[in-house]
Write a protein that holds these residues in place. Structure first.
Motif: not given
Length: 411
Positions: A297-304, A373-377
Motif C-alpha cells: 500500500a505504501l509503495a503504490l501510494v508512492g507510485v501515485s 492520470s494513472f494515480a487514482p488507479g
C-alpha cells in the motif's frame, strides 16, 4: 495438489531429487515459464499496438487485462480437465491451442480492438497453465517435498520477465505482429520437450465433480484467502501487464526502455515468491502478509506521487517485492486450512488472483482516460491492500485459535 505417488517409507527417507520425477518437474517449469511469457505478451506490445490501432487508454487497459481474466476463468476449467484426462494431456492441449492461436493471429493479422480481445482470450489458456503445471509436478512428490516441488514449478512466473525483455526489441526489428509468430518457435520447442519429458504420476486422485470444486466456497476462510491472493497475485500480474503502458505514457520512454524497467520490476516479484513461502514458514503466514499489505500500500501510494522514472521504478520494485512475497505467503496458509482440498483451493485461489489482475490492469486504463492520470488507479489498489490488511487483522485471532488447535504449523 494432493500427493498421489508416495509409499510412506522409502520415499520419506529420500532426498528431494530422488523422491520424485525430475524430468517431469523440469517439463512443468518450462511449460509454465513459456506460458507466462506469452500470457502477458500484449503488455510489452501494447504501446505499439495502441499506436497502430488508435486505441484509447481504456481500450489499452482492457486489452492487456483480457488475458488475465480469461486465464482466471480457464484455471477452473483446467482443474476439471486435469482430473479427468491427466495433467500431461491437458497441458499439451492447452499449449497447442496457444500456439495455433498465435500463429493464426500472425498469419491473418490483428487489425481491430475486437481482434486484440479475441487474441487475449486465446492467451488466457497460457495463463491457466498454473492449474496444470503445479499438479503435474507436485503429484510425484511426498508431503515433505511438496513445497519445494510447487515452488520450483511455480517459479515459471518468471517468464513474464522474458516478455518484457525481448518483445519490445523484436517488435522494433520486425514489427509487433511478427512477434506473435516468433513466439511460436520457443513454444513449439517446449511443447516437444514437454511431451518427451513429462509423465503423469501413477495412482492419481479420483476426479472431482464441479459441485465438489465449489464446496470450499461454503467456508468464509476460503473467501478470505481468495481475497488476499486477489491483492497479492492480482497486483503482481496486473502491474506486469500494465507497466509498459505506464512508462511509455507517463514518462515518454521508448518501448524498449519501458520493457527494461518492467523486467526489473517483474524479476523482483518473481524472485521472491519462493522466499515468501520460506519467510511465512519462519515467522508465520499472517505476520508475513501483514507486512506485505502495509508495504504494498505504501509503495503504490508512492507510485501515485512519483515525478520521475527513478522514483516510480523504486516504488514499483518495492511493491513487486512485497506482492511476490505475499504470493508465497498465501500459499503457506492455504494447505493449513484446506489440506484435503488443496487441489481445489489452488484453482479457486488462482482464479481470484486472475480477477484481481484483470481489475488492476483495466482500472488503470480507465483512470487514465477519465482523469488524465494513472494515480487514482494506483491509489484505489493501495486502498484494497489496506482493506486486505484490515481483514487479516480481523480474522487472524480466530485462525490462530482454530488452526492452532488442529495442530497445524505456525500462523
Amino acid at each position: 495438489m494432493a500427493t498421489a505417488f508416495w509409499d510412506g517409507k522409502s520415499e520419506a527417507r529420500s532426498g528431494f531429487w530422488a523422491s520424485g520425477h525430475t524430468p517431469t518437474l523440469i517439463a512443468a517449469f518450462l511449460y509454465f515459464d513459456l506460458a507466462f511469457m506469452v500470457w502477458v505478451l500484449l503488455g510489452p506490445l501494447a504501446p505499439e499496438i495502441a499506436r497502430t490501432l488508435a486505441l484509447t487508454p481504456a481500450e489499452k487497459g482492457l486489452m492487456v487485462a483480457t488475458p488475465t481474466l480469461a486465464g482466471a476463468v480457464l484455471r477452473v476449467v483446467n482443474g476439471l480437465l486435469v482430473d479427468r484426462i491427466g495433467p500431461k494431456t491437458a497441458g499439451a492441449i492447452s499449449q497447442v491451442i496457444v500456439i495455433v492461436g498465435l500463429a493464426a493471429a500472425w498469419a491473418l493479422g490483428v487489425n481491430s480492438f475486437g481482434g486484440t480481445l479475441a487474441l487475449g482470450v486465446i492467451l488466457g489458456f497460457a495463463g491457466a497453465s498454473f492449474a496444470i503445471a503445479l499438479p503435474l509436478a507436485s503429484r510425484w512428490y511426498p508431503p515433505e517435498h511438496q513445497g519445494k516441488a510447487m515452488g520450483l514449478a511455480g517459479m515459471g512466473n518468471s517468464g513474464t520477465v522474458l516478455a518484457a525483455l525481448f518483445a519490445p526489441a523484436l517488435a522494433k526489428l520486425f514489427g509487433w505482429n511478427a512477434v506473435l509468430g516468433l513466439a511460436c518457435l520457443p513454444l513449439t520447442a517446449v511443447l516437444v520437450a514437454y511431451w518427451l519429458m513429462a509423465k503423469d504420476a501413477p495412482n492419481p486422485p479420483a476426479p472431482k465433480s464441479f459441485g465438489q470444486y465449489l464446496t470450499p466456497l461454503g467456508s468464509a476462510d476460503a473467501w478470505w484467502l481468495m481475497g488476499f491472493y486477489a491483492v497479492t497475485f492480482g497486483g503482481f500480474v496486473g502491474l506486469a501487464a500494465s507497466l509498459p503502458i505506464y512508462f511509455t505514457d507517463r514518462f515518454g520512454l521508448t518501448t524498449i526502455q519501458a520493457g527494461y524497467c518492467t523486467a526489473a520490476c517483474v524479476f523482483a516479484g518473481s524472485l521472491v515468491r519462493p522466499m515468501g513461502g520460506a519467510l511465512a514458514d519462519a515467522v508465520g503466514g499472517v505476520k508475513a502478509l501483514t507486512a506485505v499489505f502495509a508495504i504494498a500500500a505504501l509503495a503504490l501510494v508512492g507510485v501515485s506521487m512519483a515525478g520521475s522514472v527513478g522514483a516510480a521504478l523504486g516504488c514499483f520494485v518495492l511493491a513487486m517485492l512485497a506482492l511476490g512475497t505475499g504470493n508465497g505467503a498465501v500459499f503457506q496458509l492455504v494447505p493449513q486450512r484446506f489440506a484435503r482440498e488443496i487441489g481445489v483451493m489452488t484453482g479457486l485461489v488462482g482464479f481470484a488472483g486472475g480477477i484481481g489482475g484483470f481489475y488492476l490492469a483495466s482500472s488503470l486504463g480507465l483512470a487514465k482516460q477519465w482523469t488524465g492520470s494513472f494515480a487514482p488507479g494506483f491509489l484505489i489498489f493501495a486502498g484494497l491492500a489496506l482493506a486486505a490488511l484490515a481483514g487479516l487483522t480481523l480474522v487472524k485471532r480466530g485462525w490462530r485459535a482454530r488452526w492452532g488447535a488442529a495442530g497445524t504449523v505456525r500462523l
